[in-house]
Design a protein around this motif. Structure first.
Motif, PDB file in Angstrom:
ATOM      1  N   TYR A 115      37.309-133.567-101.250  1.00 61.71           N
ATOM      2  CA  TYR A 115      37.599-133.984-102.626  1.00 61.71           C
ATOM      3  C   TYR A 115      36.929-133.070-103.648  1.00 61.71           C
ATOM      4  N   PHE A 116      35.708-132.639-103.376  1.00 63.14           N
ATOM      5  CA  PHE A 116      35.041-131.716-104.295  1.00 63.14           C
ATOM      6  C   PHE A 116      35.806-130.409-104.386  1.00 63.14           C
ATOM      7  N   TYR A 117      36.227-129.919-103.253  1.00 60.09           N
ATOM      8  CA  TYR A 117      36.962-128.657-103.239  1.00 60.09           C
ATOM      9  C   TYR A 117      38.254-128.777-104.042  1.00 60.09           C
ATOM     10  N   MET A 118      38.980-129.881-103.839  1.00 63.81           N
ATOM     11  CA  MET A 118      40.229-130.077-104.583  1.00 63.81           C
ATOM     12  C   MET A 118      39.982-130.224-106.077  1.00 63.81           C
ATOM     13  N   THR A 119      38.911-130.907-106.440  1.00 66.20           N
ATOM     14  CA  THR A 119      38.620-131.120-107.856  1.00 66.20           C
ATOM     15  C   THR A 119      38.319-129.810-108.556  1.00 66.20           C
ATOM     16  N   ARG A 120      37.659-128.889-107.873  1.00 68.04           N
ATOM     17  CA  ARG A 120      37.421-127.570-108.476  1.00 68.04           C
ATOM     18  C   ARG A 120      38.720-126.791-108.644  1.00 68.04           C
ATOM     19  N   ILE A 121      39.693-127.053-107.801  1.00 71.03           N
ATOM     20  CA  ILE A 121      40.957-126.312-107.867  1.00 71.03           C
ATOM     21  C   ILE A 121      41.916-126.935-108.886  1.00 71.03           C
ATOM     22  N   TRP A 122      42.117-128.251-108.806  1.00 68.25           N
ATOM     23  CA  TRP A 122      43.150-128.905-109.620  1.00 68.25           C
ATOM     24  C   TRP A 122      42.595-129.813-110.720  1.00 68.25           C
ATOM     25  N   GLY A 123      41.311-130.105-110.710  1.00 69.97           N
ATOM     26  CA  GLY A 123      40.784-131.061-111.671  1.00 69.97           C
ATOM     27  C   GLY A 123      41.083-132.476-111.220  1.00 69.97           C
ATOM     28  N   ASP A 124      41.963-133.171-111.922  1.00 67.69           N
ATOM     29  CA  ASP A 124      42.360-134.527-111.546  1.00 67.69           C
ATOM     30  C   ASP A 124      43.216-134.485-110.281  1.00 67.69           C
ATOM     31  N   VAL A 125      42.877-135.314-109.306  1.00 66.52           N
ATOM     32  CA  VAL A 125      43.670-135.426-108.074  1.00 66.52           C
ATOM     33  C   VAL A 125      43.704-136.891-107.651  1.00 66.52           C
ATOM     34  N   PRO A 126      44.752-137.318-106.942  1.00 61.11           N
ATOM     35  CA  PRO A 126      44.787-138.710-106.468  1.00 61.11           C
ATOM     36  C   PRO A 126      43.595-139.009-105.563  1.00 61.11           C
ATOM     37  N   LEU A 127      42.991-140.160-105.770  1.00 62.54           N
ATOM     38  CA  LEU A 127      41.819-140.566-104.994  1.00 62.54           C
ATOM     39  C   LEU A 127      42.220-141.669-104.023  1.00 62.54           C
ATOM     40  N   VAL A 128      42.063-141.390-102.742  1.00 57.42           N
ATOM     41  CA  VAL A 128      42.395-142.344-101.686  1.00 57.42           C
ATOM     42  C   VAL A 128      41.194-142.452-100.762  1.00 57.42           C
ATOM     43  N   THR A 129      40.632-143.624-100.629  1.00 61.27           N
ATOM     44  CA  THR A 129      39.431-143.791 -99.808  1.00 61.27           C
ATOM     45  C   THR A 129      39.653-144.710 -98.617  1.00 61.27           C
ATOM     46  N   ALA A 130      40.919-144.975 -98.302  1.00 60.50           N
ATOM     47  CA  ALA A 130      41.252-145.776 -97.121  1.00 60.50           C
ATOM     48  C   ALA A 130      42.332-145.069 -96.335  1.00 60.50           C
ATOM     49  N   SER A 131      42.279-145.207 -95.022  1.00 58.96           N
ATOM     50  CA  SER A 131      43.315-144.629 -94.186  1.00 58.96           C
ATOM     51  C   SER A 131      44.642-145.306 -94.480  1.00 58.96           C
ATOM     52  N   VAL A 132      45.692-144.506 -94.617  1.00 57.61           N
ATOM     53  CA  VAL A 132      46.992-145.021 -95.049  1.00 57.61           C
ATOM     54  C   VAL A 132      48.035-144.845 -93.954  1.00 57.61           C
ATOM     55  N   ASN A 133      48.682-145.917 -93.582  1.00 57.50           N
ATOM     56  CA  ASN A 133      49.848-145.838 -92.709  1.00 57.50           C
ATOM     57  C   ASN A 133      51.009-145.303 -93.550  1.00 57.50           C
ATOM     58  N   VAL A 134      51.666-144.268 -93.065  1.00 51.52           N
ATOM     59  CA  VAL A 134      52.714-143.625 -93.852  1.00 51.52           C
ATOM     60  C   VAL A 134      53.813-144.603 -94.266  1.00 51.52           C
TER      61      VAL A 134
END
Length: 489
Positions: free
Chosen positions: A159-178
């Motif tokens: 998440y830190f890496y993505m935030t440095r690249i795109w700024g705002d990004v969707p935050l998901v903290t639970a495993s998601v069944n597609v």
């Protein structure tokens, strides 16, 4: 419910990933196996290893150099990149149109975050299921805590890496069944970074300093890696008080030691005494042919390239940064410096392998994410930002001394910039320069990217954040484009 959200072909069900020796051979765990998989310590270990494997895949996207294409290519380190799409990436021409079906296109891969979320989902799965495994199934409570701590580290890092690249990004903290996934909008960067800090602190509390298996040094997270991540998060936020305190926790532990600069290149082979966190790809059955070495080396360091280097170093930057010819980092890590085509040889640990009537050059160098000199200079940066100039100079001069240089002689007014320059010397082509220059721009207004890449007006408008590829927004209708690029794509 819509079947796909932030993920596009997310590897929730991936069963195959790029080949890599030892623990990185482990495949991510899929939803279909969750009910039967999580039974013992070796299961948890395999699952965490799958998270590292997905992170490695992510940082090696765009033909093996995603990490450097984000962190080095769009900076003053290079004057040209004579390769399809990498030229536009280097010039920060990130809005060029690409057909949605051309998923192999390097620019599309750089603008998409799919693989990051694959790694995050794997971390989420580990965080959910490792605590359900009985304590008696682990060699010790420490072993269980370390594995869970690694999962929190991996989620925070991605998440830190993505935030440095795109700024705002969707935050998901639970495993998601597609099948249950829904569209999710971008979360404000500040909220994402707050989650990163929480996860990093959880990891710090769970992880040990020592490695149960010495061969895992630096390539799996320990307490030092989590502290290094946290220090970088604070620096990115401009919270230099906490950055300084966190960096000091690493340095005062004396767990890491500087590599003698006469043997400087040993750092990049991996697992050195200086390494804090690295991506493993230097062992016998690791490495690949398309990587940063392929693009930055030439004969005699890469005998398969008898012409010029594909990526051309900026001679002016090299001359300005390395103003002392005896700097051991210059003499050890660069070659052909008196020519018009000098090269950086940090990644010149090359093995030549016979293929089908072809000699393949395989680079066996780890991706060095965090190391001791990085954290020492990050502490110096924090102290300079806090106007603690004497202490900042002391931290700066410690690193300079390892390179055979004397004390820095600039003014206090220029000290912050001087430390960023020192990071440029020490960490050249290590994936840091772009983010260092962003922090420099935010703190001082000084622009060093190159006016043709990004001027002050563009910087203030947020050009340093990447656009999302339109293909992502075609799938997830709640996504919006990065503000600077919204009228350009």
């Amino acid at each position: 419910m819509k079947k796909l959200t932030i993920y596009i072909c997310c590897a929730i069900g991936i069963s195959m990933i790029t080949s890599c020796k030892k623990f990185l051979d482990e495949a991510p765990i899929s939803v279909s196996t969750d009910l039967t998989f999580w039974k013992k310590e070796s299961d948890a270990d395999k699952a965490v290893a799958g998270g590292y494997a997905l992170l490695r895949k992510t940082l090696n996207k765009a033909e093996g150099i995603g990490f450097y294409a984000y962190g080095d290519l769009p900076t003053d380190e290079f004057s040209a990149a004579a390769s399809n799409r990498f030229s536009e990436i280097a010039q920060m021409q990130w809005s060029i149109p690409i057909a949605s079906g051309e998923t192999w296109d390097r620019m599309m891969q750089m603008r998409r975050y799919d693989t990051f979320y694959s790694a995050i989902d794997q971390a989420n799965r580990c965080i959910k299921f490792i605590p359900t495994i009985g304590d008696d199934k682990f060699a010790s409570t420490i072993s269980k805590n370390n594995l869970l701590g690694e999962a929190y580290f991996l989620r925070a890092f991605n998440y830190f890496y993505m935030t440095r690249i795109w700024g705002d990004v969707p935050l998901v903290t639970a495993s998601v069944n597609v099948l249950d996934a829904v569209d999710i909008p971008r979360t404000k960067a500040a909220e994402v970074l707050a989650q990163c800090i929480s996860d990093a602190n959880t990891a710090i509390n769970l992880l040990s300093w020592d490695y149960t298996n010495a061969n895992n040094r630096a390539v799996r997270a320990n307490k030092g890696a989590a502290l290094a991540l946290l220090a970088h998060i604070y620096a990115w936020q401009g919270d230099y008080q906490n950055c300084n305190l966190t960096a000091d926790k690493i340095l005062s532990q004396n767990f890491y030691q500087y590599v003698n600069r006469d043997n400087y290149l040993n750092i990049f082979k991996g697992k050195s005494s200086e390494g804090i966190f690295e991506i493993a790809q230097s062992d016998e059955n690791e490495g690949n042919s398309f990587n940063i070495a392929y693009y930055t080396l030439k004969n005699p360091y890469l005998t398969t390239n008898t012409g010029t280097a594909i990526f051309t170093l900026n001679v002016n930057t090299l001359t300005t940064l390395f103003d002392t010819p005896t700097d051991k980092r210059l003499t050890a890590a660069f070659a052909l410096t008196n020519s018009t085509d000098p090269i950086c040889i940090k990644y010149s640990n090359i093995t030549y392998v016979n293929g089908q009537n072809v000699i393949n050059a395989v680079s066996r160098n780890n991706i060095i994410i965090f190391r001791l000199a990085d954290i020492a200079l990050l502490k110096a940066e924090a102290l300079a930002a806090l106007n603690q100039f004497d202490q900042a100079r002391s931290a700066l001069n410690e690193v300079r001394a390892t390179a055979g240089l004397g004390a820095w002689s600039g003014t206090n007014a220029n000290l912050f910039e001087g430390i960023i320059d020192e990071r440029g010397r020490e960490l050249f082509l290590e994936g840091h320069r772009y983010y260092d220059l962003v922090r420099l721009g935010k703190k001082t207004g000084i622009m060093k990217f190159g006016a043709e890449k990004m001027n002050k007006s563009d910087f203030d408008a947020g050009k340093y954040y990447w656009p999302l590829d339109p293909a992502l927004m075609n799938i997830n209708k709640k996504l919006t484009q990065t503000p600077f690029w919204s009228s350009k794509m």
